[in-house]
Design a protein around this motif. Structure first.
Motif, short mmCIF file in Angstrom:
data_model
loop_
_atom_site.label_atom_id
_atom_site.label_comp_id
_atom_site.label_asym_id
_atom_site.label_seq_id
_atom_site.Cartn_x
_atom_site.Cartn_y
_atom_site.Cartn_z
N THR A 111 87.76 72.16 42.25
CA THR A 111 87.28 72.01 43.65
C THR A 111 87.38 72.94 44.43
N ILE A 112 86.64 73.22 45.06
CA ILE A 112 86.74 74.22 46.35
C ILE A 112 86.64 73.41 47.81
N CYS A 113 87.73 73.25 48.28
CA CYS A 113 87.88 72.48 49.76
C CYS A 113 87.37 73.65 50.64
N ILE A 114 86.52 73.28 51.48
CA ILE A 114 85.87 74.27 52.48
C ILE A 114 86.51 74.28 53.71
N LEU A 115 87.31 72.89 53.89
CA LEU A 115 87.96 73.00 55.38
C LEU A 115 89.55 73.21 54.95
N ASP A 116 90.21 73.10 56.09
CA ASP A 116 91.85 73.53 56.08
C ASP A 116 92.29 73.43 54.73
N ALA A 117 93.02 74.48 54.21
CA ALA A 117 93.59 74.52 52.91
C ALA A 117 94.62 73.31 52.76
N VAL A 171 90.15 61.82 55.07
CA VAL A 171 90.45 62.61 56.26
C VAL A 171 89.18 63.44 56.63
N VAL A 172 88.44 63.80 55.68
CA VAL A 172 87.23 64.41 55.61
C VAL A 172 85.81 63.61 54.96
N ALA A 173 84.84 63.33 55.77
CA ALA A 173 83.78 62.64 55.12
C ALA A 173 82.88 63.66 54.93
N TYR A 174 82.12 63.61 53.76
CA TYR A 174 81.09 64.73 53.36
C TYR A 174 80.01 64.08 52.65
N GLY A 175 78.87 64.78 52.51
CA GLY A 175 77.61 64.49 52.01
C GLY A 175 76.37 64.89 52.67
N GLY A 176 75.18 64.47 52.11
CA GLY A 176 74.03 64.61 52.71
C GLY A 176 73.06 65.44 52.19
N TYR A 177 73.23 66.23 51.03
CA TYR A 177 72.29 66.95 50.44
C TYR A 177 70.91 66.12 50.28
N ALA A 217 87.40 68.29 65.38
CA ALA A 217 87.10 69.51 66.12
C ALA A 217 88.16 70.38 66.06
N GLY A 218 88.14 71.63 65.81
CA GLY A 218 89.06 72.58 65.53
C GLY A 218 89.90 72.66 64.37
N THR A 219 89.23 71.93 63.44
CA THR A 219 89.52 71.92 62.01
C THR A 219 88.99 73.21 61.26
N LYS A 220 90.16 74.04 60.65
CA LYS A 220 89.85 75.34 60.13
C LYS A 220 88.55 75.33 59.09
N VAL A 221 87.65 76.38 58.95
CA VAL A 221 86.65 76.51 57.83
C VAL A 221 87.16 77.61 56.97
N ILE A 222 86.80 77.34 55.68
CA ILE A 222 87.37 78.16 54.71
C ILE A 222 86.48 78.78 53.91
N VAL A 223 86.50 80.11 53.72
CA VAL A 223 85.33 80.72 53.01
C VAL A 223 85.41 80.60 51.56
N PRO A 224 84.43 80.01 50.92
CA PRO A 224 84.50 79.63 49.43
C PRO A 224 84.61 80.64 48.46
N LEU A 249 81.02 70.41 59.95
CA LEU A 249 80.50 71.75 59.43
C LEU A 249 79.08 71.49 58.58
N HIS A 250 78.05 72.11 59.07
CA HIS A 250 76.76 71.87 58.06
C HIS A 250 76.94 73.41 57.29
N PHE A 251 77.05 72.98 55.72
CA PHE A 251 77.18 74.02 54.95
C PHE A 251 76.10 74.16 53.85
N GLN A 252 75.33 75.23 53.99
CA GLN A 252 74.06 75.27 53.19
C GLN A 252 74.24 76.67 52.45
N ILE A 253 73.63 76.59 51.13
CA ILE A 253 73.44 77.74 50.28
C ILE A 253 71.95 78.23 50.33
N ILE A 254 71.91 79.50 50.58
CA ILE A 254 70.32 79.80 50.58
C ILE A 254 70.09 81.17 49.69
N HIS A 255 68.84 81.01 48.95
CA HIS A 255 68.64 81.91 48.00
C HIS A 255 67.83 83.12 48.92
#
Length: 229
Positions: free
Chosen positions: A15-21, A65-71, A104-111, A186-192
């Motif tokens: 798993t890759i956690c995309i917020l604060d490590a 601590v983190v809620a995620y989803g929505g795709y 707000a203020g939570t770090k965003v991590i590059v995956p 954070l809105h995280f999206q992959i785009i070809h």
């Protein structure tokens, strides 16, 4: 596109956690903001404070601590936003990325390794607010990741071509006044194919556009593997 999905599947088995490590994947909990969620029927989810209260309730009930989803979620979240509900165009309400709702203020991590393609403050109500797009190459395939609803200082010291390594801090989550009227996330999206866009790309589409965007914006969780055992 299938080749890109295959590249994501083999990139890592973890798993890759995309917020604060320091935030474990164990406290990431799924969140349903779809229009079919009966818990939202009597809630004005378009109000960022009301939305935050609902998210807090979900996190508390699941000890998260983190809620995620929505795709590909069809949402009422955009009903009050003119750019999504224009009478002259089809209603856009299908979400094309994964949202990560946290303080707000939570770090965003590059995956994964990449470089800055473009960045912009999309400050129209209902848009992304401060946004960064990174360019990546994996198995000789070029693609992009978009990070929206950041804090404004996340754009400082950026320049096109700036290198980020997997695990680097990209920025932090913005407050509702900066992320243009949403609860912090954070809105995280992959785009070809960015189709010529810079610092912006549609994150919500109309039902009639879904076949194209589903192909051009694959499920980010194929890369992140949240909830995968």
């Amino acid at each position: 596109m299938n080749t890109l999905l295959q590249a994501f599947e083999t990139y890592t088995i973890k798993t890759i956690c995309i917020l604060d490590a320091t935030i474990s994947s164990d406290v990431y909990v799924p969140l349903d903001l779809s229009k079919s969620n009966e818990d939202l029927i009597d809630i004005d989810i378009t109000d960022h404070a009301v939305c935050q209260d609902y998210i807090d309730d979900v996190l508390q009930s699941k000890q998260g601590v983190v809620a995620y989803g929505g795709y590909l979620e069809q949402r009422n979240l955009y009903n009050d936003k003119e750019g999504f509900t224009s009478t002259s165009k089809p209603v856009r309400n299908i979400h094309l990325g994964i949202d990560f709702w946290c303080d707000a203020g939570t770090k965003v991590i590059v995956p994964l390794n990449g470089k800055v393609h473009s960045f912009k403050n999309n400050n129209t109500i209902g848009d992304y607010g401060p946004t960064i797009i990174l360019e990546h190459v994996l198995n000789d395939i070029t693609f992009y990741t978009l990070y929206g609803h950041l804090a404004i200082d996340s754009l400082s010291s950026l320049y096109v071509g700036k290198i980020f390594k997997a695990g680097d801090v990209l920025g932090t989550l913005g407050t509702p006044d900066i992320n243009v009227n949403y609860a912090p996330h954070l809105h995280f999206q992959i785009i070809h194919d960015l189709e010529g866009n810079e610092g912006d790309y549609p994150g919500v589409c109309a039902e009639g556009q879904l076949s194209f965007y589903k192909e051009n914006c694959p499920d980010p969780n194929v890369l992140l593997k949240l909830g995968v055992v």
